[in-house]
Motif scaffolding. Structure first.
Motif, PDB file in Angstrom:
ATOM      1  N   LEU A   1       1.945  -4.549  -6.830  1.00 40.68           N
ATOM      2  CA  LEU A   1       2.998  -3.564  -7.107  1.00 40.68           C
ATOM      3  C   LEU A   1       2.757  -2.960  -8.491  1.00 40.68           C
ATOM      4  O   LEU A   1       2.249  -3.627  -9.380  1.00 40.68           O
ATOM      5  N   SER A   2       3.153  -1.695  -8.668  1.00 36.88           N
ATOM      6  CA  SER A   2       2.956  -1.069  -9.979  1.00 36.88           C
ATOM      7  C   SER A   2       4.057  -0.052 -10.226  1.00 36.88           C
ATOM      8  O   SER A   2       4.733   0.391  -9.294  1.00 36.88           O
ATOM      9  N   GLY A   3       4.238   0.307 -11.500  1.00 34.37           N
ATOM     10  CA  GLY A   3       5.237   1.326 -11.806  1.00 34.37           C
ATOM     11  C   GLY A   3       5.252   1.720 -13.273  1.00 34.37           C
ATOM     12  O   GLY A   3       4.909   0.911 -14.141  1.00 34.37           O
TER      13      GLY A   3
ATOM     14  N   ARG B   1       0.834  -1.202   0.000  1.00 34.69           N
ATOM     15  CA  ARG B   1       0.000   0.000   0.000  1.00 34.69           C
ATOM     16  C   ARG B   1       0.871   1.256   0.000  1.00 34.69           C
ATOM     17  O   ARG B   1       1.974   1.262   0.552  1.00 34.69           O
ATOM     18  N   GLN B   2       0.347   2.297  -0.671  1.00 34.87           N
ATOM     19  CA  GLN B   2       1.002   3.610  -0.647  1.00 34.87           C
ATOM     20  C   GLN B   2       0.276   4.437   0.403  1.00 34.87           C
ATOM     21  O   GLN B   2      -0.903   4.192   0.695  1.00 34.87           O
ATOM     22  N   SER B   3       0.961   5.440   0.950  1.00 40.18           N
ATOM     23  CA  SER B   3       0.335   6.209   2.040  1.00 40.18           C
ATOM     24  C   SER B   3      -0.901   6.969   1.555  1.00 40.18           C
ATOM     25  O   SER B   3      -1.777   7.308   2.347  1.00 40.18           O
TER      26      SER B   3
ATOM     27  N   GLU C   1      13.163  -2.493  -6.948  1.00 38.02           N
ATOM     28  CA  GLU C   1      13.169  -1.173  -6.294  1.00 38.02           C
ATOM     29  C   GLU C   1      12.202  -1.085  -5.117  1.00 38.02           C
ATOM     30  O   GLU C   1      12.513  -0.505  -4.091  1.00 38.02           O
ATOM     31  N   GLU C   2      11.006  -1.647  -5.301  1.00 34.82           N
ATOM     32  CA  GLU C   2       9.970  -1.433  -4.289  1.00 34.82           C
ATOM     33  C   GLU C   2      10.029  -2.416  -3.131  1.00 34.82           C
ATOM     34  O   GLU C   2       9.716  -2.052  -2.003  1.00 34.82           O
ATOM     35  N   VAL C   3      10.441  -3.684  -3.394  1.00 31.56           N
ATOM     36  CA  VAL C   3      10.463  -4.665  -2.295  1.00 31.56           C
ATOM     37  C   VAL C   3      11.751  -5.482  -2.218  1.00 31.56           C
ATOM     38  O   VAL C   3      11.860  -6.393  -1.391  1.00 31.56           O
TER      39      VAL C   3
ATOM     40  N   ARG D   1      10.201   5.008   0.673  1.00 32.43           N
ATOM     41  CA  ARG D   1       9.965   6.263  -0.071  1.00 32.43           C
ATOM     42  C   ARG D   1       8.803   6.078  -1.037  1.00 32.43           C
ATOM     43  O   ARG D   1       8.158   7.031  -1.437  1.00 32.43           O
ATOM     44  N   GLU D   2       8.550   4.847  -1.446  1.00 37.77           N
ATOM     45  CA  GLU D   2       7.488   4.593  -2.420  1.00 37.77           C
ATOM     46  C   GLU D   2       6.249   3.937  -1.808  1.00 37.77           C
ATOM     47  O   GLU D   2       5.145   4.141  -2.269  1.00 37.77           O
ATOM     48  N   LEU D   3       6.494   3.106  -0.781  1.00 36.31           N
ATOM     49  CA  LEU D   3       5.383   2.341  -0.209  1.00 36.31           C
ATOM     50  C   LEU D   3       5.288   2.575   1.288  1.00 36.31           C
ATOM     51  O   LEU D   3       6.303   2.796   1.957  1.00 36.31           O
TER      52      LEU D   3
ATOM     53  N   ARG E   1      12.759  -4.294 -12.602  1.00 37.22           N
ATOM     54  CA  ARG E   1      13.284  -3.115 -11.887  1.00 37.22           C
ATOM     55  C   ARG E   1      12.326  -2.689 -10.770  1.00 37.22           C
ATOM     56  O   ARG E   1      12.744  -2.438  -9.638  1.00 37.22           O
ATOM     57  N   GLU E   2      11.007  -2.601 -11.092  1.00 36.88           N
ATOM     58  CA  GLU E   2      10.047  -2.135 -10.087  1.00 36.88           C
ATOM     59  C   GLU E   2       9.999  -3.064  -8.876  1.00 36.88           C
ATOM     60  O   GLU E   2       9.957  -2.605  -7.739  1.00 36.88           O
ATOM     61  N   VAL E   3      10.010  -4.387  -9.138  1.00 38.34           N
ATOM     62  CA  VAL E   3       9.939  -5.344  -8.018  1.00 38.34           C
ATOM     63  C   VAL E   3      11.207  -5.206  -7.163  1.00 38.34           C
ATOM     64  O   VAL E   3      11.146  -5.181  -5.930  1.00 38.34           O
TER      65      VAL E   3
HETATM   66 MG    MG Z   1       4.897   1.846  -7.631  1.00 40.41          MG
END
Ligand code: MG
Ligand code: NAI
Length: 274
Positions: free
Chosen positions: A150-152, A138-140, A170-172, A214-216, A166-168
């Motif tokens: 996840l999305s990007g 979740r995003q704030s 970067e985000e987790v 910073r993203e999630l 890259r997104e996976v």
């Molecule tokens: Mg995202």
């Protein structure tokens, strides 16, 4: 005509855009009345319109929970096209005003004939699984308790596969092993995106997540039963007595919903005795 009736300039109809047609081949157009920012329509005119049209104005994100797929997709097209026209009034080369064609499928600069077409940004949406659980985040800015996949946005020069990896990462902080395309959807918020949804699996045993704060706001693994019961839960998803919010998933008209649903159904099949 309705516009005249509510003191609007009938010329405004020329700002409308074609969004589809009925089975009887009647054209459907959308027009932005500017209810949220302008002032040419007073509160009393707004309520007269609601009475006349036997409906009520509602926020688009709220409407996602009320509309069927067909009407939601019409709303997505209308929102995307009307916003695009509003933001592309001038030629980026000559600075001159551009002119919309009648259907609203493009704008032309009369001084140099450059044609501008509505654009969409490609966005990947990825449901990561470790074989038995799926990863939701979740995003704030999300409503409380809502988790999504996840999305990007795709960066210039990237393939979808590269964006997903890259997104996976970067985000987790996980490494994707296998990918499978699932579905796509046009999404108009905040600007037009083409959402491309995929299932992804991680290498066995590599399931420790490092949430990029910073993203999630949060990310976690969820079991089949937790996800299946979230699908059965009905809203409103208000604060519970213990102060927490129930875990819930995006509404039926979103690609995230279909993607997670597909995963749940596949898990159910694979857990059934042969
Ligand atoms: Mg995202
Ligand atoms: N229909 C659905 O089910 C879902 C739709 N979405 C949509 O996908 C979009 C992207 O998801 P995020 O995870 O937030 O993306 P993201 O993880 O790429 O992060 C967003 C950030 O990327 C940057 N960015 C790069 N290219 C951009 C561009 N073309 N437009 C805007 N920002 C750009 C901005 O700094 C922005 O803050 C969101 O706008 C959201 O509305 C996301 C999840 C589910």
């Amino acid at each position: 005509m309705l516009l005249d009736k509510f003191g609007q300039n009938a010329q405004r109809v020329e700002d409308s855009v074609l969004i589809g047609c009925s089975e009887q081949q009647e054209a459907w157009f959308a027009l932005d009345l500017g209810l949220d920012n302008s002032s040419s329509i007073s509160a009393s005119q707004k309520s007269d319109m609601e009475t006349e049209l036997k409906g009520s104005f509602t926020g688009m994100r709220k409407a996602l929970f009320q509309l069927n797929k067909k009407d939601a997709f019409l709303m997505f097209t209308a929102q995307a096209l009307l916003r695009w026209h509003d933001a592309h009034q001038f030629c980026s080369k000559s600075g001159q005003p551009t002119k919309k064609n009648m259907a609203g499928s493009k704008r032309v600069c009369p001084s140099n004939n450059i044609i501008y077409y509505p654009q969409m940004a490609p966005v990947v949406i990825i449901l990561v699984s470790d074989g038995t659980r799926c990863l939701l985040a979740r995003q704030s800015s999300f409503p409380k308790g809502l988790y999504s996949a996840l999305s990007g946005f795709c960066d210039i020069g990237e393939s979808l596969e590269e964006t997903i990896r890259r997104e996976v990462a970067e985000e987790v902080g996980l490494e994707v092993e296998k990918l499978q395309y699932a579905a796509s959807q046009h999404w108009p918020f905040p600007d037009s995106s083409l959402m491309i949804a995929c299932h992804a699996t991680v290498k066995p045993g590599q399931t420790e997540i490092q949430v990029n704060l910073r993203e999630l706001e949060a990310a976690a693994w969820f079991s089949h039963d937790e996800v299946a019961s979230a699908f059965r839960r009905k809203g409103p998803y208000t604060q519970q007595q213990n102060g927490t919010f129930p875990f819930w998933l995006p509404p039926k008209v979103t690609i995230t919903h279909w993607l997670i649903k597909e995963w749940v159904e596949k898990q159910t099949c694979s857990s059934l005795p042969a």
